[in-house]
Design an enzyme around this catalytic site. Structure first.
Site, short mmCIF file in Angstrom:
data_model
loop_
_atom_site.label_atom_id
_atom_site.label_comp_id
_atom_site.label_asym_id
_atom_site.label_seq_id
_atom_site.Cartn_x
_atom_site.Cartn_y
_atom_site.Cartn_z
N HIS A 158 -32.54 -24.29 -21.61
CA HIS A 158 -32.71 -24.11 -23.06
C HIS A 158 -31.45 -23.58 -23.74
O HIS A 158 -31.39 -23.49 -24.97
CB HIS A 158 -33.88 -23.18 -23.35
N ASP A 211 -32.66 -28.63 -26.49
CA ASP A 211 -33.82 -28.20 -27.26
C ASP A 211 -34.91 -29.27 -27.19
O ASP A 211 -34.67 -30.39 -26.73
CB ASP A 211 -33.44 -27.93 -28.72
#
Length: 433
Positions: free
Chosen positions: A403, A407
């Site tokens: 992350h 995304d």
């Protein structure tokens, strides 16, 4: 004349020993520096043992099939006296110490790593990678035996983007060097060994070197990369019918199987080309978007997991990918996998469906940014257009992502594209050649 000794190098992270599988030279042979002397087998790979000197082979200290610890003597080479004198002269030169970042009043010079006698010898792979990226090896700290610089040390610098060159370092202000030092990741502290009580009948299984390497890489990935997870399901009925209709003829003509997995790898490679951000790596203060698409595939044995790489997968046909899968899997199971077969991967595809899994959360293959698990293809009742039910072949595609790099939006689009490619794969519009 001078007699020099070749020692067993460290051929990979966590590798502590190697076995002389085959000698490529014999006493009396003349060799050049970096020539291959023997094939060495470890728990991880089969690699060549390069010569550190030019000269004549004097003695093979160990025979084929013998296992040595890293740093033990392998053979001796008789070299010209002038070579020894040059080495002695180089090693006797004073080595400047790195500038202290806590003393602003000092003049900042390029730091030089003090490696001592014998440690400034580099393998061909290290030299080649250093030349390609203009890396000054005198500024690199080695993690191999006796401070030896390994290819992994250089590759780590390339991936991080913090490439040390003497000219660049000399031009950097003190603040920039201080920032680099403060951003450098701290070495992981050794984990305490858990106290596990044993009872009668329990079996203690020694941890192999490759199992240690797997454990360390998985721990690092989970420790450094914040994992997130997504999944889509795809209707691959047409793909299944297409593959099943050609598999027998293909095996007869080509000599190896065309698997469902080859179709999945091709679709993922195509989607990576359209969404290049998925083909990226985290590098501290920047993200490196890799130009080449090199797909790592997981191949398991009874007690280990290997991740060989299909290079330039986006440029290969389904047939070409099927051949690579077959060849790499064969090397793994025959113990013939070489270090270069596992280097350079930018994205990993794991065929968990081969074990009957229908849903899983993979750990990212560090330092890559994502891994996709291709689950088992199962028959499910699906509502078709017009409200009719039909039995369809459905597969789950499970994506684990870093992350810091990726995304949900980009990953969702990527998975949707992979799904679209797979669902439109059929005999009418897809060529395997």
């Amino acid at each position: 004349m001078a007699i020099q000794t070749i020692k067993m190098p460290q051929l990979g992270e966590s590798v502590t020993e190697g076995t002389i599988e085959k000698w490529l030279v014999k006493p009396g042979d003349t060799v050049q520096k970096y020539d291959s002397l023997a094939e060495v087998n470890t728990d991880k790979v089969t690699a060549d043992l390069p010569s550190s000197f030019s000269g004549v082979i004097k003695e093979l200290i160990v025979g084929e099939g013998n296992t040595l610890a890293v740093g033990e003597s392998v053979c001796t080479i008789e070299t010209e006296e002038v070579i020894e004198q040059q080495l002695t002269s180089q090693q006797s030169e004073p080595i400047s110490q790195p500038a202290s970042v806590s003393a602003p009043q000092q003049t900042v010079n390029a730091p030089v790593v003090n490696r001592g006698a014998g440690k400034a010898r580099y393998s061909p792979a290290v030299l080649k990678l250093a030349q390609e990226h203009s890396i000054d090896l005198q500024l690199v700290e080695g993690t191999g035996a006796e401070g030896r610089i390994t290819r992994k040390d250089v590759q780590k610098l390339v991936d991080s983007g913090n490439i040390p060159t003497s000219s660049l370092a000399a031009q950097q202000p003190l603040e920039a060097i201080t920032e680099q030092v403060t951003q450098a990741p701290e070495p992981q502290k050794s984990q305490p060994v858990p106290a596990v009580q044993t009872a009668t009948g329990d079996i203690e299984i020694p941890v192999t070197n490759i199992r240690k390497a797997i454990a360390n890489n998985m721990l690092r990935s989970k420790h450094e990369a914040p994992h997130a997870w997504m999944m889509v399901e795809a209707d691959v009925t047409n793909l299944v019918n297409y593959r099943d209709s050609i598999k027998t003829e293909f095996k007869q003509s080509e000599g190896y199987n065309i698997t469902y997995f080859a179709f999945f790898v091709k679709a993922i490679a195509q989607a990576l080309k359209e969404f290049p951000m998925m083909n990226s790596m985290w590098a501290g203060d920047k993200i490196i978007q890799k130009k080449d698409i090199h797909i790592s595939i997981a191949v398991a044995t009874e007690d280990a997991l290997f991740v060989p790489v299909i290079k330039h997968a986006d440029e290969k046909s389904i047939k070409g990918i099927a051949r690579e899968i077959n060849d790499l899997a064969g090397k793994v199971r025959a113990g013939k996998l070489k270090s270069e077969d596992m280097q350079g991967g930018t994205f990993t595809v794991n065929n968990t469906g081969s074990f009957g899994s229908v849903q899983s959360m993979g750990i990212i293959n560090y330092p890559q940014a994502a891994i996709i698990q291709v689950e088992s293809i199962v028959k499910r009742p699906v509502i078709m257009n017009g409200g009719m039910f039909a039995a369809r072949d459905i597969v789950n595609l499970c994506l684990s992502l870093d992350h810091r790099v990726l995304d949900g939006l980009i990953c969702g689009k990527f998975l949707a594209r992979v799904k679209e490619i797979l669902e439109n794969t059929s005999k009418d519009n897809t060529s395997i050649y």
